[in-house]
Enzyme design. Structure first.
Site, mmCIF file in Angstrom:
data_model
loop_
_atom_site.group_PDB
_atom_site.id
_atom_site.type_symbol
_atom_site.label_atom_id
_atom_site.label_comp_id
_atom_site.label_asym_id
_atom_site.label_seq_id
_atom_site.Cartn_x
_atom_site.Cartn_y
_atom_site.Cartn_z
ATOM 1 N N ILE A 5 -3.107 3.711 3.999
ATOM 2 C CA ILE A 5 -1.867 3.007 4.275
ATOM 3 C C ILE A 5 -2.184 1.568 4.641
ATOM 4 C CG2 ILE A 5 -1.820 3.554 6.749
ATOM 5 C CD1 ILE A 5 1.191 3.993 6.440
ATOM 6 N N GLU B 259 -5.012 12.361 0.979
ATOM 7 C CA GLU B 259 -4.630 12.926 2.268
ATOM 8 C C GLU B 259 -3.257 12.414 2.677
ATOM 9 O OE1 GLU B 259 -7.750 11.753 4.844
ATOM 10 O OE2 GLU B 259 -7.026 9.719 5.130
#
Length: 473
Positions: free
Chosen positions: A252, A274
């Site tokens: 992110i 993930e």
């Protein structure tokens, strides 16, 4: 009076023993959270009533990231204060809002154990009020399966129940299923604003002992404007390292978003990661992400947790295109490597001239965690088709202008990814391809993508360390 008190005490211990026996029987029944347990229904109660089972010394396991239950966390604090509890241990992965139970004034009641930290619990760990567990995300479930952590209570946030008796864990699964299987009590916080997802996020209502209703906004992370440096890094990666048909893993932040923004001419990309955030939506709607060439969950996105904006949560609510899986599956190196052209894009805080990367520490200070970085770097390197690309991407300098490519890692820094794990390093100045190179050649490659202001001093430091000049040959 003595006899009465003794009888009452005996009865109390008998009831408590029966409760423990019932809990142990139930733990043995909880083989899978999606399994309906005949004859069981949860009680709808207040958060304080649900957490009244807590005693001093107990361990509480809490769902991670956007799945963290806020009302239950508050209720746990209130029970801890009201009952004068001490040494209640709380295991959580990553907090997005500052938990009140981590404040200094409650340090005698609660002590957190975290395997991944954020800016919100970092201070407590580095000041000694909380503990950091260094470990790969893929192995988190082993804490419960090996009885290293034995939770009295597991608490999580879920959607309202559907017509078949099932809730969804929404945006976060990670290792909570393993925690549920070994807990005495499972407590859910029912939030109608939670996006309903499918896969390993499914849990049957009979698995819960208590449910607490609480409608609240989700923790959201809105995309920030990308810097010119991030855009350039994204362009290097998208133009040179991501092939059509690649399976992507990204984290992110600005760099992953910048990479995805540069992939609008790519074809048949897949997502096995993930976690992911807002950047994937445009590529799905543009037809760049199809997932049709993946070998695992072919035709679907795969993740163990998701986090993003309100638009992001709305997009994936009741969206069967996303399959949520446990982190021991998403982060399994062999599962990762079974997909085509796995391209794993991660970042680090600093990297030395031989390729050792520190990603979870700044010197002796804990900054984040291992997460899935090593899982995916190694999974990409082990790709069955031999076309995987393990990538570390980072700006060449800090906000203070200091080089992130350094002669030595800071004193006390932990090596997150070893020099053997790291194949590609990308800054705004280019790509260093390190696999198969000697330390002398690695230093040459890395210095060539360092900020120009630091290259001369890095060459001198490299000569002092290696006893020879960096060279491409």
């Amino acid at each position: 009076m003595v006899v009465f008190r003794s009888t009452r005490l005996v009865n109390y211990h008998r009831r408590r023993l029966n409760q423990l026996i019932d809990c142990r029987k139930l733990c043995s029944l909880r083989s899978e959270p999606s399994q309906p347990l005949p004859g069981r229904k949860p009680k709808y109660v207040s958060a304080k009533e649900a957490l009244s089972v807590l005693q001093s010394g107990d361990l509480v396991s809490m769902q991670a990231v956007a799945g963290a239950p806020k009302a239950l966390a508050k209720g746990m604090l209130e029970v801890g204060i009201a009952n004068n509890l001490t040494d209640v241990k709380v295991f959580h992965l990553m907090s997005l809002t500052i938990p009140d139970y981590m404040k200094p004034e409650y340090s005698k009641i609660f002590r957190v154990r975290a395997s991944f930290t954020s800016g919100l619990d970092r201070e407590a760990i580095n000041s000694g009020r909380a503990d950091y567990i260094p470990m790969f995300l893929s192995e988190t479930g082993l804490l419960f399966r090996r009885n290293i952590l034995k939770p009295k209570v597991t608490m999580l946030q879920v959607t309202p129940v559907d017509e078949h008796g099932f809730h969804s864990m929404g945006p976060s699964v990670t290792s909570i299923r393993d925690s549920i299987k070994v807990s005495e009590y499972v407590i859910g916080e029912v939030n109608p604003r939670l996006p309903r997802t499918v896969g390993d996020s499914t849990i049957h209502e009979s698995q819960f002992d208590y449910l607490v209703e609480n409608e609240t906004e989700l923790d959201a992370l809105n995309p920030k404007p990308m810097s010119d440096v991030e855009k350039q890094i994204g362009k290097h990666i998208a133009d040179n390292l991501i092939e059509d048909g690649a399976t992507l893993q990204m984290g992110i932040g600005g760099i992953p978003d910048a990479v995805l923004a540069q992939c609008k001419n790519h074809k048949d990309l897949g997502i096995h990661t993930e976690m992911f955030s807002d950047g994937v939506i445009d590529l799905i709607e543009n037809g760049n992400i199809t997932n049709r060439l993946k070998n695992t969950e072919k035709g679907f996105l795969t993740a163990t947790f998701i986090i993003g904006s309100t638009r992001f949560y709305d997009y994936f609510h009741n969206n069967p295109y996303l399959i949520m899986k446990t982190c021991d599956y998403t982060n399994d190196q062999h599962v990762i490597g079974s997909n085509p052209k796995v391209t794993a894009i991660n970042s680090c805080i600093e990297i030395d001239i031989t390729g050792q990367a520190a990603s979870d520490t700044v010197g002796t200070k804990i900054y984040s965690g291992f997460g899935g970085q090593v899982d995916f770097l190694r999974g990409a390197a082990l790709s069955f088709d031999g076309k995987g690309k393990p990538i570390l991407a980072l700006p060449s300098t800090t906000n203070k202008g200091e080089s992130k490519i350094v002669p030595y890692l800071k004193h006390g820094a932990g090596v997150t990814s070893t020099r053997a794990h790291v194949h590609y390093v990308v800054t705004e100045y280019g790509i260093a391809s390190l696999f198969g190179l000697s330390n002398r050649q690695r230093a040459h490659q890395l210095i060539s993508i360092a900020h120009p202001d630091h290259r001369e001093s890095l060459e001198k430091a490299a000569f002092e360390r290696l006893k020879c000049m960096p060279s491409k040959d």
